[in-house]
Write an enzyme that holds these catalytic residues in place. Structure first.
Site: not given
Ligand code: SAH
Ligand code: SF4
Length: 390
Positions: A92, A113, A120, A124, A127, A363
Site C-alpha cells: 500500500e 506514505c 512485517c 506489534c 498493527c 498501515c
C-alpha cells in the site's frame, strides 16, 4: 533468473554499464530523464535512444511498474493505493494532502506514505501489517515505483480535469508535474529491516536526476531498531527520523511491541541520543493513543522526560481500529487531555485530529482486507459452483 530492474540502479551504476557497452555518457542522462522525469513505462517510449541500445537494455533489465489493484478515498482527501507486485503480492501507499501539523514544513503539497516490505516481522500487537507475518523485502525499484506510479496516476487525473474544463481531449503531458513533495516511510513493513534497499531507493528519490525530493522532506519511521538507527546516523543524507514509541516505559512497550524485548528503551534512547548528536536534527516520537493501554495521564510524565532528553517532538495519533484486534481509540476528551498534559510539561506535541477510520487509513489494513477477500474467493472457487454441490 529474473532480471534486475532498471529502477534499482544508481546513476553511477548505470553510467558504468553504459561504459562497458561503449555508449556515450549522455545516453545515461537521457535514460534517467525517461524514467524519472517523463516516467514512461515501456522501452519503446524512449524514442531518442537508438533501437539497438533499447534492445540491449530490454535484454539486460526489467522495467516494471505497479499494478493498481484498488484505490480508496475521494479526490483531494487522503487516498489509499493498493498495488499488486509482479509476484502477486500486495502493498500500500497513502497519498495525504499537506497538513502542516504532520511532517515537514507547512505547504500546499502532498505527502506519500510508502511501504518497504510485504508484511512485517515485528508483530506489534496493534498493527494490521504484521498480522499475517513477513513475506519479503521490497526491492529498490518497488519502493521507487510507488512514487512514480502515484505521480502517473496524478497526471491522468490532471488531464481528465483539464479535458473537462476545456471541453476537448487533453494530450498526455508526461513529466509536467511533481505531485509528491514529501515522503514518509510509514507504510507496511519495518524500513530499517530492509536497510540497504531503503537507502538505495531514497537516494534515487532524492537525487536531482531522480525524484528530486529533498532529504529533509523524507521521514523514516522505525519501531526502534537501535543498531540501524546508529547506521542511519552516519549516512550523509539528512533524512528525518520518527520513532514509533507508543509507550514511554518498558512495561508498556513490552506489552504491545515485541521489538522492545530485543532493544529495550535504554538501548533505543541511547541510539537516538547518538543520532541526535551526530545529525543535530529533531527526532519525532510517534505515540498512538490506545484506550486503557497507554493513554493515562501518568504516562505523560515519562514521555515528557524522554522527549525533553531527546529534544524530540511528540505526535499523538488516536488509534485506528483494526478488524480482528481488540484495541480501541480513546475518546476525544482523553486525547485532548493527554496533549494538554504534555504541553503543560513544555513538550512540543501535536494531536492528529482527522478521521483516518473512513478508509482504513492505518498501515496494512487495505492489503489485509484484500488478501483475505482473495483467499475467501479462492476457497469458494475451490469448493466449486453451488450446483456442483450434492
Ligand atoms: N514499521 C515502522 C513503519 C511502519 S508503521 C514503524 O513501526 O514505525 C507506521 C506507523 O503506523 C507506526 O508508528 C505504527 O505504529 C503506526 N500504526 C500501526 N497500526 C496503527 C493503527 N492501527 N492505528 C494507528 N497507527 C498505527
Ligand atoms: Fe511492523 Fe511497524 Fe506494524 Fe510494528 S507498527 S508491526 S514494526 S509495520
Amino acid at each position: 533468473m529474473s532480471l534486475t530492474d532498471i529502477k534499482s540502479l544508481s546513476r553511477e551504476a548505470l553510467e558504468a554499464q553504459f561504459k562497458t557497452w561503449d555508449e556515450p555518457v549522455y545516453r545515461a542522462a537521457q535514460l534517467l530523464d525517461w524514467l524519472y522525469l517523463r516516467r514512461v513505462t515501456t522501452w519503446d517510449a524512449m524514442t531518442n535512444l537508438p533501437k539497438t541500445l533499447r534492445e540491449k537494455l530490454r535484454a539486460e533489465y526489467s522495467l516494471q511498474t505497479l499494478e493498481l489493484a484498488r484505490k480508496q478515498g475521494a479526490h483531494d482527501t487522503t487516498q489509499k493505493f493498493l498495488w499488486k507486485l509482479a509476484d502477486g503480492a500486495f502493498i500500500e501507499s497513502v497519498l495525504i494532502p499537506a497538513n502542516p501539523a504532520l511532517y515537514g514544513e507547512a505547504s500546499d503539497r502532498h505527502t506519500l506514505c510508502i511501504s518497504t516490505q510485504v508484511g512485517c516481522a515485528y508483530g506489534c500487537k496493534f498493527c494490521a501489517s504484521g498480522l499475517d507475518g513477513w513475506k519479503r523485502n521490497l526491492d529498490v525499484h518497488e519502493i521507487v515505483e510507488q512514487i512514480l506510479s502515484v505521480e502517473r496516476w496524478g497526471e491522468t487525473q490532471a488531464n481528465a480535469a483539464e479535458r473537462e474544463t476545456l471541453g476537448e481531449p487533453a494530450k498526455p503531458v508526461p513529466g509536467n508535474s511533481r505531485l509528491v513533495n514529501n515522503i514518509v516511510v510509514m507504510g507496511m513493513g519495518e524500513p530499517l529491516a530492509n536497510y540497504d534497499n531503503l537507502i538505495a531507493a531514497l537516494k534515487i528519490l532524492n537525487a536531482p536526476w531522480g525524484g528530486g525530493i529533498g532529504a529533509r522532506k523524507i521521514t523514516i519511521s522505525t519501531s526502534g531498531l537501535a543498531p540501524q538507527i546508529r547506521r542511519l546516523a552516519v549516512e550523509p543524507l539528512q533524512f528525518r527520523l520518527a520513532i514509533s514509541l507508543h509507550g514511554a516505559t518498558d512495561e508498556v512497550r513490552n506489552r504491545i511491541m515485541p521489538v522492545n524485548k530485543k532493544y529495550p528503551l535504554r538501548e533505543l534512547t541511547a541510539a537516538c541520543d547518538d543520532y541526535q548528536k551526530l545529525k543535530g536534527r529533531m527526532i519525532t516520537l510517534e505515540y498512538i493513543l490506545i484506550a486503557g493501554i497507554n493513554d493515562s495521564l501518568e504516562q505523560t510524565r515519562p514521555l515528557a522526560t524522554l522527549a525533553k532528553r531527546l529534544f524530540a517532538k511528540v505526535n499523538l495519533i488516536p488509534y485506528n481500529t483494526v478488524e480482528d484486534l481488540p484495541w480501541k481509540r480513546p475518546d476525544e476528551a482523553t486525547c485532548e487531555a493527554f496533549l494538554a498534559a504534555l504541553e503543560d510539561q513544555k513538550v512540543t506535541a501535536t494531536l492528529r485530529r482527522e478521521k483516518g477510520h473512513d478508509i482504513d487509513a492505518a498501515c496494512g489494513q487495505l492489503r489485509l482486507k484484500t488478501e483475505r477477500e482473495i483467499v475467501a474467493q479462492a476457497a469458494a472457487e475451490a469448493a466449486g459452483p453451488p450446483e456442483a454441490a450434492v
